[in-house]
Design a protein around this motif. Structure first.
Motif, PDB file in Angstrom:
ATOM      1  N   SER A  17       1.259  -3.687  -1.708  1.00  0.00           N
ATOM      2  CA  SER A  17       1.399  -3.069  -0.383  1.00  0.00           C
ATOM      3  C   SER A  17       0.762  -3.928   0.707  1.00  0.00           C
ATOM      4  O   SER A  17       1.323  -4.061   1.805  1.00  0.00           O
ATOM      5  CB  SER A  17       0.805  -1.659  -0.389  1.00  0.00           C
ATOM      6  N   GLU A  36      -9.108 -10.379   0.803  1.00  0.00           N
ATOM      7  CA  GLU A  36      -8.897 -10.175  -0.624  1.00  0.00           C
ATOM      8  C   GLU A  36     -10.205 -10.413  -1.362  1.00  0.00           C
ATOM      9  O   GLU A  36     -10.834 -11.447  -1.179  1.00  0.00           O
ATOM     10  CB  GLU A  36      -7.803 -11.143  -1.110  1.00  0.00           C
ATOM     11  N   GLN A 109      -7.217 -10.337  -7.428  1.00  0.00           N
ATOM     12  CA  GLN A 109      -6.864 -11.703  -7.045  1.00  0.00           C
ATOM     13  C   GLN A 109      -5.813 -11.598  -5.966  1.00  0.00           C
ATOM     14  O   GLN A 109      -5.267 -10.517  -5.753  1.00  0.00           O
ATOM     15  CB  GLN A 109      -6.279 -12.470  -8.247  1.00  0.00           C
ATOM     16  N   LYS A 113      -2.000  -6.557  -8.412  1.00  0.00           N
ATOM     17  CA  LYS A 113      -1.259  -6.228  -9.637  1.00  0.00           C
ATOM     18  C   LYS A 113       0.219  -6.606  -9.529  1.00  0.00           C
ATOM     19  O   LYS A 113       0.972  -6.379 -10.468  1.00  0.00           O
ATOM     20  CB  LYS A 113      -1.421  -4.739  -9.943  1.00  0.00           C
ATOM     21  N   ASN A 118       5.301  -4.144 -13.991  1.00  0.00           N
ATOM     22  CA  ASN A 118       6.499  -4.147 -14.842  1.00  0.00           C
ATOM     23  C   ASN A 118       7.784  -4.093 -14.019  1.00  0.00           C
ATOM     24  O   ASN A 118       8.873  -3.991 -14.575  1.00  0.00           O
ATOM     25  CB  ASN A 118       6.429  -2.963 -15.821  1.00  0.00           C
ATOM     26  N   GLN A 120       9.655  -2.081 -12.313  1.00  0.00           N
ATOM     27  CA  GLN A 120      10.674  -1.018 -12.270  1.00  0.00           C
ATOM     28  C   GLN A 120      10.596  -0.339 -10.905  1.00  0.00           C
ATOM     29  O   GLN A 120       9.503   0.017 -10.437  1.00  0.00           O
ATOM     30  CB  GLN A 120      10.450   0.000 -13.394  1.00  0.00           C
ATOM     31  N   VAL A 265     -14.426  -6.013   0.722  1.00  0.00           N
ATOM     32  CA  VAL A 265     -14.632  -5.099   1.850  1.00  0.00           C
ATOM     33  C   VAL A 265     -15.574  -3.988   1.406  1.00  0.00           C
ATOM     34  O   VAL A 265     -15.352  -3.298   0.416  1.00  0.00           O
ATOM     35  CB  VAL A 265     -13.303  -4.536   2.372  1.00  0.00           C
ATOM     36  N   SER A 539       5.781   1.903  -6.770  1.00  0.00           N
ATOM     37  CA  SER A 539       5.426   0.793  -5.866  1.00  0.00           C
ATOM     38  C   SER A 539       6.469   0.518  -4.793  1.00  0.00           C
ATOM     39  O   SER A 539       6.128   0.123  -3.674  1.00  0.00           O
ATOM     40  CB  SER A 539       5.148  -0.480  -6.673  1.00  0.00           C
TER      41      SER A 539
END
Ligand SMILES: Cc1cc2nc3c(=O)[nH]c(=O)nc-3n(C[C@H](O)[C@H](O)[C@H](O)COP(=O)(O)OP(=O)(O)OC[C@H]3O[C@@H](n4cnc5c(N)ncnc54)[C@H](O)[C@@H]3O)c2cc1C
Length: 562
Positions: A17, A36, A109, A113, A118, A120, A265, A539
């Motif tokens: 996101s 990050e 990182q 993710k 995966n 989908q 953060v 997602s």
């Protein structure tokens, strides 16, 4: 260049996101600081295992006993292997407290993710957006399908989604590239099931893979998926969507993005006089030095539970219980996906048939429960994932030696699997909060998780096991076995909620544009905003809401309202 530490907008977290927030804000011409906590992972360069064969790994790519002992939480994710583990956090480095068992799977990182997901991707429909109000759970979503549909299209075109236009109200079609194909046994099982169950279409899964790259994907430097199914190592072809291969380099190319890694953060700064957030406090992951950065708007995209943590930790005189938390609901109504049920059996016939390649998706039976009315003894529904494949190796009594090796070179019998992707109902008793005693290595209070299944989830699993067994039996599947794996919440990797959207500031944290009701220049567009979970993989929905929220605040900023 903006003055030091001053930006138009700050985005916290560079995963699925946050990458989208950064891309859209940069394209709108704003100077963006993308913070990050983890290290940089540069597309292509930082995928050390992407092209390795099993024989090149000391343990053939499997997870080891040491992995399980050192990282009991991360390694319990089925995607954690010798080939992917560098993209998962090490348990000991990032402690949290499980008041009830919760497997919190994290990737700290650049790309978050998005590297290991995966892929989908299904759209939510009005069945999900209407369900809370109709069936009396959570709160009413402040959005309906028509509000988000254009943003789904916007995202799908850019990330590339393969799928078939199936014309189903419960799983709306998108902007699809060529679909993957069901194999012969899946097609056979499908035709036998749908001839008995008019309400249960079976479709090929939709996933963020390029089956026919368009100009926009070539511009991103991405190419066609090679069906290697080694995706969670990072893809050297850019065949699947990750922030690293797509949104972040795209944002970088605008010249408007400052990506700052190793920056944890701590909290968001609120200025009571100005009545808004003015920036964020950041701890350097190595030196532990604290720095402040300032901006007009702040997107919180640290992934659902970390976003809850940051907001809970953002206390001030105005917000003693966490930013925007006037109603005390921040951290509550956490929900997730229920993957507990599985049913499988063997299929006779088609022994002369095989399939080519490793398909990155499966067949799906979209949710058929509580759709047009609430007529089950549970709330919510489930989607079924269906797959047929040949067993590796023909039957052999031997377990070692030449005969065993020969048997392995033959394809075994066909097996058919069904598994559930169930909805969980957000409830106040599933929550996260901050520990008063324990801090992490950065001096930030540890998150405490108190999340569990309930009777509704048990009833959902029971119904799935019964329906799936009946369907497989109808399809002629033999030796049917079924089971409830009692998967620990969290390991479903779809944690959501805690900062839910709603129409009423008394019962929700965010408005219909993902802005905190009480502090509208802070937006949450990761899974934290999810009012309810639906049965879809979430997602794509986070990306679409992110793009929509950016568009809204950009308009508001242009008008001088933010
Ligand atoms: C193995 C696996 C398979 C999955 N499969 C699917 C799937 O098929 N479909 C689907 O829809 N979803 C899937 N998911 C879920 C999907 O990965 C998440 O929904 C998605 O990544 C969430 O996006 P995000 O931006 O909220 O968080 P993330 O992608 O996790 O990104 C969050 C980022 O924020 C950073 N961050 C966190 N805290 C801080 C802080 N304090 N300061 C600075 N930075 C911070 C993190 O390091 C990370 O980079 C899967 C997940 C896993 C683990």
């Amino acid at each position: 260049m903006p003055p030091l530490n001053n930006f138009d907008a700050i985005v916290i977290g560079s995963g699925i996101s946050g990458g989208w927030a950064a891309k859209e804000l940069c394209e709108a011409g704003f100077n963006i600081l993308l913070l990050e906590r983890g290290r940089n992972v540069v597309h292509l360069k930082d995928y050390p295992t992407a092209t390795m064969g099993p024989w090149e790994f000391p343990h053939r790519g499997k997870k080891t006993i040491a992995d399980r002992e050192e990282n009991p939480i991360a390694s319990s994710c089925s995607y954690y292997t010798e080939a992917t583990k560098h993209f998962f956090v090490k348990d000991a480095e990032h402690p949290y407290i499980q008041e009830k068992p919760f497997g919190w799977i994290r990737g700290y990182q650049v790309g978050g993710k998005s590297l290991i997901w995966n892929r989908q991707t299904q759209r939510m429909s009005d069945f999900e957006f209407n369900a809370p109000a109709r069936d009396g759970f959570a709160v009413d979503w402040p959005v309906r399908y028509k509000d988000i549909a254009p943003w789904y299209s916007h995202v799908e075109k850019f990330i590339g989604v393969s799928g078939n236009k199936d014309g189903l109200a419960q799983l709306p079609d998108g902007e699809f590239q060529e679909p993957w194909e069901m194999n012969c046994v899946e097609k056979e099982v499908r035709s036998r099931i749908i001839s008995h169950y008019a309400d249960r279409p079976i479709i090929i899964g939709r996933c963020a893979h390029l089956t026919k790259p368009q100009h926009i994907h070539l511009q991103q430097g991405r190419g066609q998926c090679q069906a290697r199914n080694m995706c969670n190592r990072g893809c050297p072809f850019g065949g699947y969507f990750s922030s690293n291969s797509s949104t972040i380099p795209w944002a970088m190319n605008t010249g408007k993005l400052t990506l700052q890694t190793d920056s944890v953060v701590h909290s968001i700064i609120y200025d009571k006089q100005k009545g808004k957030a003015t920036g964020v406090r950041v701890i350097d992951a190595h030196t532990k030095k604290a720095t402040e950065y300032y901006a007009r708007i702040i997107f919180v995209n640290a992934s659902a539970l970390n976003t809850n943590l940051i907001l809970l930790n953002s206390t001030s005189n105005r917000f003693p219980n966490g930013l925007g938390n006037d109603n005390g609901l921040l951290g509550k109504y956490v929900a997730f996906s229920n993957y507990r049920g599985g049913v499988s059996g063997s299929f006779e016939g088609y022994e002369d048939k095989y399939y080519y390649g490793r398909r990155p998706t499966m067949a799906l039976i979209p949710n058929f429960r509580n759709l047009y009315k609430h007529d089950m003894d549970f709330l919510g529904g489930y989607m079924i994932r269906l797959m047929a494949q040949r067993r590796r190796g023909a039957d052999s009594e031997e377990t070692i030696g030449a005969k065993f090796k020969e048997a392995l070179s033959e394809a075994g019998e066909w097996q058919v699997f069904m598994s559930m992707q169930g909805e969980t109902i957000p409830k106040e008793s599933n929550y996260v909060y901050l520990s008063k005693e324990e801090t992490d290595p950065y001096g930030i209070p540890q998150l405490v998780t108190s999340v569990d299944y309930d009777d509704n989830d048990d009833r959902l699993v029971k119904d799935f096991l019964q329906q799936a067994s009946e369907m497989l039996d109808t399809a002629g599947v033999k030796n049917i076995g079924k089971g409830d794996n009692h998967m620990t919440p969290g390991l479903d990797v779809h944690e959501m909620g805690g900062v839910r959207m709603g129409r009423d500031p008394k019962t929700s944290l965010l408005n219909g544009w993902n802005q905190l009701h009480a502090c509208p220049n802070v937006l949450v567009t990761d899974g934290g905003f999810m009012t309810s979970t639906g049965t879809q993989n979430p997602s794509l929905t986070y990306m679409a809401f992110t793009a929509r929220a950016v568009h809204h605040v950009v308009e508001e900023m242009k008008k001088g309202n933010l």
